[in-house]
Design an enzyme around this catalytic site. Structure first.
Site: not given
Length: 788
Positions: A522, A446, A443
């Protein structure tokens, strides 16, 4: 000071992420100062185009065409893929390619063409280069698939990285797919799409773009043929699409266009032509076969940010077991960490985590751990201390550690573009394995660094190793998560060599499938979020990412019982089947939505377990062929325009057609059927395609159809495998593939082929093999006989 940024800074204090206080404000200004001082100013620029052809140099599979202001390297590979690179760009080095670049096709040669141009003729494709640098891709029959106009560069007068633009034309009837994970898809409408992996910072819906995984990969589907184009550069860029228009008469069509603008990097691309299955097979041969998940990972996963304690996990698991609901994995989010620090455990709330993991495993349930890349920048933190000793963290242009703000507070970031750092990080998963975890979800990679304003990521001027070449975050950003996945995968192969790693990542780039899968991120709770979930899975599959799925129920908020059930029913037919929710969201356990929803949810969960042998077969086929589990309805008939525009139903492998309910209050829905005979898997009513049919969709189920003649491996009542055969029409035959998998190991099981055919009034099912036909070794259940 920018006034708007000052306002954002004030608002950031007390915001959702204000546990970080003023840190996000300071981080935003620190990032801005770093880039202002270290990134070169563009200043005046000089435009450049290739110019006219000067000379050519034939080579294997093609050659080099030299223009007055650039040169084009072009060849056709033995697998039929076409490569070309401007300014002498080669296929390597590349983060997308798996292993070495494929060899050129010795039968493809560079030869003169009309009007001073040149062409490369190969078995499956012809590539024509005009004398001014336009590149045209044609089918062997001479149909133009795409025409890339001469590119244009903008070079800083004082030197530095050149921006570039490539405009392409495709057939007027063509439809665009791909570009990574796009919530508005899977078909990409006219508009502008950014190529920069981005954490939107809030739950997203169909209108949000870009998202966590962007890829410069387009699949273009037209009447004449399908082709994939991949521009192999990881820099920030945009793609602007315009669909074509067909005129009333010949010669009045307006071509569709794709305009790619990149801030830097090489201008090089691959083009693959053929049927969709052949295109994805060749794409997998270039970028690597998809990782094979362990068998348990194809079951039902339950996750939540906010389980909070071992007692809560046991309570949830007991709820599933007491109600007889299938459950295969439980995921622990950042709240099981010690103060959100990666590779740690909060021993007050999880005092015997390894014991919990062992107890769950005895019930057939695995534990999966979240893993974030950010490392708390504090001496005494074991990961920070060992990473500092390894010089593992990203530094700025002045040699100082780049510091950001993530869940543990002030944090530093490993440079996964360095082989030595990947080896160090991969070894850290030993701690997770010792705790009893069997899988890992990456998670915030990026990478995300909280900021009150501006981009929530590292400074673009941050320095990276880039496999020894050196560079900055402008080039490393989009491949950061890909390299993190590689570090984990290679580390787990060393630490647990007998088991297949299970990794899925929120972010990534072309080639991520080599190491694992992905999920939606999400996605917002709501009917638009449900629709976006399907778009993401289908679009990613067409980019070579076959294993993905959404947060069932949405990440935020509290879904209505109807929305939750419809989401669960869709998820039961997607590769990654996981419920998940945020810290402040409503519950996601099936029994929390009332007795009626519980019983309908049970049907969906039990059906997923029944179909596990089929999902395992699809996983093996994806690894061997690159074909996604979830396929658009046009997969086998891309020339069918009605199917090309259908986005609310999908094929699950070759055998099943799934038509989820994506709107509230729906108890019937229209479905566009591909050619052939189809059976409703509940009522066994038969439908003939191609046609649009209206199917019942009561709250208890979504429409699922089986192709006539299909052989579907399923789990029998005794837990063993059986073959569910859907009767072909009289006078016709059918077939199906089965790959039986033992679980987690590396054995390559045999690919079994079964055929069904009529012999008089009797339907015969046989296994085909090198020694001839034989009786199936599994029980056979024939369905649809009444309608045959």
């Amino acid at each position: 000071m920018d006034g708007r940024d000052l306002v954002r800074s004030i608002k950031a204090v007390g915001s959702v992420r204000a546990a970080q206080g003023l840190r996000t404000v300071k981080a935003a200004w620190r990032r801005r100062r770093a880039d202002a001082s270290a990134l070169p100013s563009r200043g005046a620029e000089r435009a450049r185009v290739p110019g006219p052809v000067q000379e050519v140099e034939p080579g294997p599979g093609g050659g080099i065409v030299r223009f007055s202001r650039s040169e084009l390297r072009i060849f056709v590979a033995v697998n039929g893929a076409v490569f070309w690179g401007w300014d002498g760009a080669s296929p390597e080095p590349s983060y997308a390619l798996a292993g070495r670049c494929p060899e050129p096709d010795p039968r493809a040669v560079l030869e003169p063409d009309k009007d001073g141009g040149w062409r490369v003729v190969a078995e499956r494709v012809t590539v024509v280069v005009s004398r001014h640098g336009a590149v045209e891709v044609l089918t062997p029959g001479g149909m133009t698939l795409r025409r890339d106009l001469p590119p244009r560069w903008w070079e800083p007068v004082g030197g530095g990285t050149a921006r570039w633009m490539q405009r392409s034309e495709v057939a007027a009837d063509a439809r665009f797919f791909g570009l990574g994970g796009r919530a508005s898809g899977p078909r990409l409408r006219a508009g502008r799409y950014r190529l920069w992996n981005t954490d939107p910072g809030r739950p997203f819906g169909p209108a949000d773009d870009p998202l966590y995984i962007t890829m410069p990969v387009q699949l273009v589907v037209a009447d004449s043929a399908t082709h994939l184009v991949f521009h192999d550069t990881s820099w920030d860029g945009t793609v602007t699409l315009r669909e074509g228009e067909e005129g009333a008469g010949s010669g009045h069509d307006r071509a569709g266009t794709s305009e790619l603008r990149m801030d830097g990097g090489p201008l090089r691309c691959w083009v693959i032509v053929g049927a969709p299955a052949r295109v994805l097979l060749t794409w997998a041969s270039l970028t690597g076969p998809p990782a094979l998940p362990p068998a348990w990972a194809l079951g039902h996963h339950h996750a939540r940010w906010g389980f909070g304690s071992e007692q809560e996990v046991r309570r949830i698991v007991a709820g599933y077991l007491e109600r007889g609901l299938p459950l295969d994995a439980v995921h622990l989010d950042i709240d099981h960490y010690d103060e959100h620090q990666v590779f740690t455990v909060d021993h007050e709330r999880f005092p015997k985590l390894s014991v919990l993991a062992e107890e769950l495993r005895r019930d057939g349930i695995r534990l999966v751990s979240i893993v974030d890349p950010a490392v708390k920048a504090a001496e005494g933190n074991a990961v920070y201390d060992s990473g500092t000793a390894e010089d593992a963290f990203v530094r700025d242009a002045s040699g100082r550690l780049v510091r950001g703000v993530v869940w543990p507070g002030e944090a530093v970031f490993p440079d996964f573009t360095h082989a030595r750092v990947r080896e160090w990080w991969g070894g850290l998963y030993e701690e997770r394995l010792t705790q009893g975890f069997s899988g890992f979800w990456h998670d915030m990679n990026e990478p995300t660094s909280f900021a009150a304003f501006g981009e929530s990521t590292l400074p673009r001027s941050a320095r990276h190793g880039l496999e020894g070449r050196g560079g900055d975050h402008r080039e490393a950003h989009n491949v950061y998560a890909l390299c993190m996945a590689r570090a984990a995968y290679e580390g787990l192969r060393e630490l647990a060599p007998e088991e297949r790693p299970f990794i899925f990542s929120r972010s990534g780039w072309a080639g991520l499938q080599r190491y694992g899968g992905t999920w939606s991120g999400d996605v917002a709770t709501g009917w638009p979020g449900l629709r976006a979930s399907l778009s993401l899975v289908m679009g990613l599959g067409l980019c070579g990412m076959p294993y993905s799925g959404p947060d069932v129920g949405g990440f935020d908020g509290s879904p209505s019982p109807e929305l939750y059930l419809r989401w669960l029913q869709l998820g039961a037919y997607l590769p990654l089947f996981r419920t998940h929710a945020s810290l402040r969201a409503g519950r996601r356990e099936p029994w929390e939505f009332g007795a009626e929803v519980l019983e309908h949810a049970r049907v969906a969960l039990v059906e997923r377990r029944r179909l596990l042998p089929y999902f395992m077969t699809l996983a093996h086929l994806a690894r061997r062929t690159g074909a996604p589990y979830v396929r658009p309805l046009w997969w086998a008939a891309p020339e069918d325009r009605a199917l090309r525009d259908c986005e609310d139903a999908f094929l699950l492998g070759d055998c099943l057609l799934v038509a989820p309910v994506l709107d509230p209050g729906t108890d019937r829905r229209a479905v566009q059927l591909p050619r052939g005979r189809w059976y409703d898997t509940v009522t066994e009513q038969v439908y003939e395609g191609p046609a649009q049919v209206l199917l019942d969709a009561p709250l208890s189920r979504i429409p699922v159809l089986a192709r006539a003649g299909a052989v579907v491996p399923v789990r029998g009542d005794d837990g063993g495998m059986e073959l569910e055969v859907w009767a072909p029409a009289r006078g016709r035959s059918g077939a199906g593939l089965v790959v039986q998998d033992a679980g987690d190991g590396w054995d390559e099981p045999e690919l079994e082929r079964y055929v069904s055919r009529w012999t008089g009034r009797r339907l015969v099912v046989e296994r085909e093999g090198g020694g001839g036909a034989s009786e199936p070794p599994y029980p056979v259940r024939v369905r649809g006989l009444k309608e045959s």
